[in-house]
Design an enzyme around this catalytic site. Structure first.
Site: not given
Ligand code: NAD
Length: 501
Positions: A193, A246, A248, A251, A268, A302, A399
């Site tokens: 997804k 994505g 925290t 997560g 991650e 990230c 963040e």
């Molecule tokens: P996000 O958590 O909003 O979304 C990430 C993904 O999760 C998207 O596909 C979203 O549709 C999905 N999602 C949202 N709610 C969900 C739920 N309740 N259950 C399952 N899936 C769900 O993050 P974002 O805004 O897309 O990305 C930015 C974040 O990602 C930042 O916090 C960044 O630090 C982190 N990030 C971490 C790494 C790493 O490797 N540690 C790498 C890149 C980005």
């Protein structure tokens, strides 16, 4: 700032469909989500708004493929060849994929081509090699019932089964491969997804996966919002593992939801990584290095070095140097060759960054440079250096995920360990110094999954990657990847004491 009015690149836009069991289908709801170009704020495409029903079909397809005799019997080398073939197909159209990524995400074309696409192809080739190297071990036993050394044991690595991959928007294609390649290499099947903000290169990837001859159902792609697509994937009992990248916050939701079925998870997540510049550092490297540690990809990384710690003797020089570097960075349209920093990914992200900086300014933060939106159209934000921000302030703790760095003056190096670790996150850190001893002592003191010395944000699939504390759970890449996508099975046998009789 220079926003060029570049025409739409001549790249095919994948239709608004889902890849389920080898077939391209519309979402069951028939609904779609608009896709916005962050450089221009124009809607230029639509993706399918998948739902629980689509996820259920995709998981069934992935499960059927996983259980099929053809998949179970496929030689590991041949799974590796699928990944190699995909790498070749991507290589052949790397320029087009980079254009699509830049149009969708807003990142400069050169970054898409030489970072995102380069990583994608390297990762595929790296994992292709792993497929044939899944080895267990032989174990010598001392069982209580030992009756003459009759017991033998070995372990083998078994694929976890169907993987649910969920990715963010900052490195869309690279993140998709980061989930798909190890899943396939280690014998799993996957439902992926992508982020609803940036699904297009993942959809084109799906087309190339079909062209490469992956068995139907080995890789499925369901686009749509986090809820319902991500939540349904996490809730589905036939998904045995979630590989998530994505925020925290998301997560945490995933970890809670996974607990009910004891699902395997790798998370991650976000970061608030320190960049530490010691007085003896080579400033010609440290100043641009610390600047790009935060401003690269417009801060949407990230591991972005968002908290800067500089020894007092060189604090003014370093802060002024980074501010000058920042002010000289060319911000603009992803397709303008002069652009170093593109826009933020969305109006929502621009709003979040602006709100955090404006709030901090109200609380006394001093803006050394930046601190405002750039231009009236497109989600551009100026690279920003702030100082006089209290360690407990939101700006220091949350963040930001934008091009904003908080400069902290370090009067006493013995306080560095506590200051650098004074965050709930623990993803990355960099130390800039010419003193080998200090570099390694400090590297051992920072709570982070990766510590860089005289560099920042160097990622390599051969090097394990992940976070401590609220930055995540588990590791991807390197030899650790095998743990993330397989279970260990121990096999124990008792020999017949009659021997060869
Ligand atoms: P996000 O958590 O909003 O979304 C990430 C993904 O999760 C998207 O596909 C979203 O549709 C999905 N999602 C949202 N709610 C969900 C739920 N309740 N259950 C399952 N899936 C769900 O993050 P974002 O805004 O897309 O990305 C930015 C974040 O990602 C930042 O916090 C960044 O630090 C982190 N990030 C971490 C790494 C790493 O490797 N540690 C790498 C890149 C980005």
């Amino acid at each position: 700032m220079n926003v060029a009015t570049t025409d739409f690149p001549q790249v095919a836009i994948p239709p608004a469909r889902l890849l389920i069991g080898g077939a391209w289908v519309e979402a069951a709801s028939g609904e779609t989500i608009p896709v916005v170009n962050p450089s221009t704020e124009q809607v230029f495409a639509r993706i399918a708004a998948g739902g629980a029903e689509d996820v259920a079909r995709a998981v069934e397809a992935a499960h059927a493929c996983f259980e099929s005799a053809a998949w179970q019997k496929m030689r590991p080398l041949d799974r590796g060849r699928l990944l190699e073939r995909l790498a070749l197909l991507i290589e052949a159209e790397a320029d087009d994929l980079a254009r699509l990524e830049s149009w969708d995400n807003g990142k400069p074309l050169a970054v898409s081509r030489h970072v995102d696409l380069a990583f994608t192809m390297d990762a595929l080739r790296y994992y292709a090699g792993w497929a044939s190297k899944m080895a267990g071990e032989y174990i010598t036993l001392s069982p209580f019932v030992d009756d003459g050394g009759l017991y033998r044991a070995y372990t083998e690595r078994r694929p976890v089964g169907v993987v649910g991959g969920i990715t963010p928007w900052n490195f869309p294609l690279g993140q998709a491969i980061q989930k798909i390649a190890p899943a396939i290499a280690f014998g799993c099947t996957i439902v992926l997804k992508p982020s609803e903000e940036t699904s297009l290169t993942t959809l084109r990837l799906g087309e190339l996966i079909c062209q490469a001859g992956f068995p139907d159902g080995a890789v499925n792609i369901v686009t749509g919002h986090g809820d319902p697509v991500g939540t349904s994937l996490v809730a589905h009992p036939k998904v045995r593992k979630i590989a998530f990248t994505g925020s925290t916050r998301t997560g945490q939701h995933i970890l809670e939801a996974s607990a009910r079925q004891m699902k395997r998870v790798t998370l991650e997540l976000g970061g608030k990584s320190p960049t530490i510049v010691l007085a003896d550092a080579d400033m010609d490297q440290a100043i641009p290095g610390a600047a790009m540690a935060i401003f690269g990809n417009s801060g949407q990384v990230c591991t972005a070095g968002s908290r800067l710690f500089v020894q007092a003797e060189v604090y003014d020089e370093v802060v002024a140097g980074i501010a000058e570097f920042a002010a000289g960075l060319s911000i603009g349209h992803a397709f303008d060759p002069a652009t170093v920093l593109g826009p933020l990914v969305s109006a929502r992200q621009l709003e979040r960054v602006s709100t955090l900086v404006d709030g901090g300014r109200g609380d006394g933060a001093e803006v050394v440079t930046g601190g405002e939106r750039a231009g009236a159209q497109g989600f551009y934000y100026r690279p920003t250096v702030l100082r006089n921000v209290a360690p407990g302030a939101r700006l220091s703790r949350e963040e930001i995920f934008g091009p904003v760095v908080i400069a902290n003056r370090l009067d006493d190096i013995s306080a560095l360990k506590a200051a650098a670790n004074d965050t709930e996150y623990g993803l990355g850190a960099s130390i800039w110094t010419r003193d080998l001893n200090k570099a390694h002592v400090l590297a051992g003191q920072i709570d982070a999954g990766t510590v860089w010395i005289n560099t920042h944000n160097v990622l390599d699939t051969a090097m394990p990657f992940g976070g401590v504390k609220m930055s995540g759970l588990g590791r991807e890449f390197g030899t650790e990847a095998i743990n993330a996508f397989t279970e260990t099975r121990a096999v124990c046998m008792r020999l017949d004491p009659t021997g060869l009789e």
